[in-house]
Design an enzyme around this catalytic site. Structure first.
Site, short mmCIF file in Angstrom:
data_model
loop_
_atom_site.label_atom_id
_atom_site.label_comp_id
_atom_site.label_asym_id
_atom_site.label_seq_id
_atom_site.Cartn_x
_atom_site.Cartn_y
_atom_site.Cartn_z
N ASP A 40 0.91 -1.19 -0.18
CA ASP A 40 -0.01 0.09 0.07
C ASP A 40 0.86 1.38 0.01
O ASP A 40 2.08 1.25 0.43
CB ASP A 40 -1.00 0.14 1.11
CG ASP A 40 -2.09 -0.77 1.33
OD1 ASP A 40 -2.29 -1.73 0.08
OD2 ASP A 40 -3.06 -0.49 2.07
N ASP A 41 0.08 2.24 -0.62
CA ASP A 41 0.72 3.85 -0.20
C ASP A 41 1.64 4.18 -1.26
O ASP A 41 1.93 5.57 -1.11
CB ASP A 41 1.22 4.05 1.26
CG ASP A 41 -0.09 3.66 2.16
OD1 ASP A 41 -0.98 3.47 1.78
OD2 ASP A 41 0.36 3.64 3.33
N HIS A 83 3.41 -2.36 3.35
CA HIS A 83 3.71 -1.10 2.85
C HIS A 83 5.12 -0.78 2.25
O HIS A 83 6.12 -0.82 2.90
CB HIS A 83 3.32 0.01 4.04
CG HIS A 83 2.30 -0.08 4.46
ND1 HIS A 83 1.67 -1.07 5.44
CD2 HIS A 83 0.94 0.52 4.56
CE1 HIS A 83 0.43 -1.05 5.87
NE2 HIS A 83 -0.19 -0.01 5.20
N HIS A 101 -6.05 2.92 -4.15
CA HIS A 101 -5.94 3.09 -2.77
C HIS A 101 -6.11 4.69 -2.52
O HIS A 101 -5.39 5.19 -1.54
CB HIS A 101 -4.51 2.54 -2.25
CG HIS A 101 -4.75 2.66 -0.66
ND1 HIS A 101 -5.51 1.93 0.08
CD2 HIS A 101 -3.58 2.96 0.12
CE1 HIS A 101 -4.87 1.74 1.15
NE2 HIS A 101 -3.88 2.74 1.29
N TYR A 107 -6.82 2.69 5.78
CA TYR A 107 -7.33 2.39 6.83
C TYR A 107 -8.22 1.17 6.90
O TYR A 107 -8.59 0.72 8.16
CB TYR A 107 -7.71 3.48 7.65
CG TYR A 107 -7.10 4.97 7.69
CD1 TYR A 107 -5.99 4.95 8.06
CD2 TYR A 107 -7.58 5.81 6.81
CE1 TYR A 107 -5.21 6.10 8.05
CE2 TYR A 107 -7.10 6.97 6.69
CZ TYR A 107 -5.77 7.09 7.16
OH TYR A 107 -4.97 8.53 7.16
N HIS A 147 -4.76 9.37 0.37
CA HIS A 147 -4.97 8.35 1.59
C HIS A 147 -5.84 9.03 2.38
O HIS A 147 -5.80 8.76 3.64
CB HIS A 147 -3.67 8.24 2.21
CG HIS A 147 -3.63 6.79 3.16
ND1 HIS A 147 -3.83 6.84 4.42
CD2 HIS A 147 -3.07 5.86 2.76
CE1 HIS A 147 -3.74 5.52 4.58
NE2 HIS A 147 -3.41 4.79 3.95
#
Length: 267
Positions: free
Chosen positions: A72-73, A216, A122, A163, A126
């Protein structure tokens, strides 16, 4: 400097709920014409969307010991090193990318696609989607869909709300985009504990057949843990596949949540 500012902005959003853009911004909104690097368009196979493999039969993961490693991210500066590690094990992963970072590191997203990994949505920055208005949720998803397509030629078919935060409104909007929500079965807390040995031990001890694992690629400590994760899971007979490959043979319904193969979260 531009990349550093954008990266810091995204990291700040991880520590606090982000705010939605004022309106939906698509590539058509830009003042200048969009220039797309020549590439092969990666439209997802419609048979795979129905849960079938290319030969019309359920995928190998119905029988094999598959796991989906998800990151992620990103993308960020550690992602290219991660791609080298995955290539050494012929491991495929799914990258749930943040739209702002796709804009900053488009060449990395193209490498992910070229190497056979899956790219998924995603959000734009965020943001906590469950805290936004309907227009805000739509903007977060749409801008990121546009950025992925523009910079890689790949059309995302999956959403992971930041989240893991979702609600009925988010689910309804995700469904309007045709996107199932992919959560996770294994969270080694790499976002909290920046210890590569601890991260690897948690993944190796908690992962089972058909699991989706949350990681991540924005953290060096997580990328440092990946070789041990790959070696340890491979020794246990796991095959490393994308989320879409993991769920081949299982219908993924837009707007519904999935954490592992054959498991859905009831609304």
């Amino acid at each position: 400097m531009k990349r550093l500012v954008a990266a810091l902005a995204v990291l700040a959003a991880l520590a606090a709920c982000g705010q939605a853009p004022d309106r939906v911004h698509t590539s058509a909104d830009a003042d200048a014409p969009v220039v797309v690097r020549p590439m092969v368009f990666r439209e997802p196979d419609p048979d795979m969307r129905r849960g079938l493999g290319p030969d019309g039969r359920p995928d190998l993961c119905a029988r094999a010991k598959c796991v989906a490693l998800t990151f992620d991210d990103g993308p960020m500066e550690h992602t290219e090193r991660l791609l080298e590690m995955l290539a050494r094990y012929d491991a495929k992963a799914t990258f749930f990318v943040v739209g702002q970072m796709v804009e900053e590191f488009p060449e990395v997203v193209r490498k992910e696609v070229e190497q056979g990994h899956e790219i998924a949505n995603h959000s734009w920055n965020h943001a906590n989607l469950a805290s936004l208005s309907a227009d805000g949720v739509t903007a977060q998803i749409q801008r990121t869909q546009d950025a992925i397509l523009q910079h890689s030629g790949y059309r995302s078919v999956l959403l992971r709300p930041p989240y893991g935060s979702s609600n009925a409104q988010v689910a309804k909007i995700a469904a309007s985009f045709g996107l199932p929500e992919i959560i996770w079965a294994v969270d080694p807390l790499d976002w909290r504990d920046r210890n590569s040995s601890l991260i690897a031990r948690r993944v190796l001890s908690q992962t089972g057949k058909g699991d989706v694992v949350l990681l991540h690629d924005i953290h060096a400590s997580t990328v440092d843990a990946v070789p041990r994760i790959l070696e340890g899971l491979a020794a246990k007979g796991f095959k490393f596949v994308t989320v879409s490959t993991l769920f081949a043979g299982t219908e993924l319904k837009p707007g519904h949540q999935y954490r592992e193969r054959h498991a859905a979260v009831a609304r």
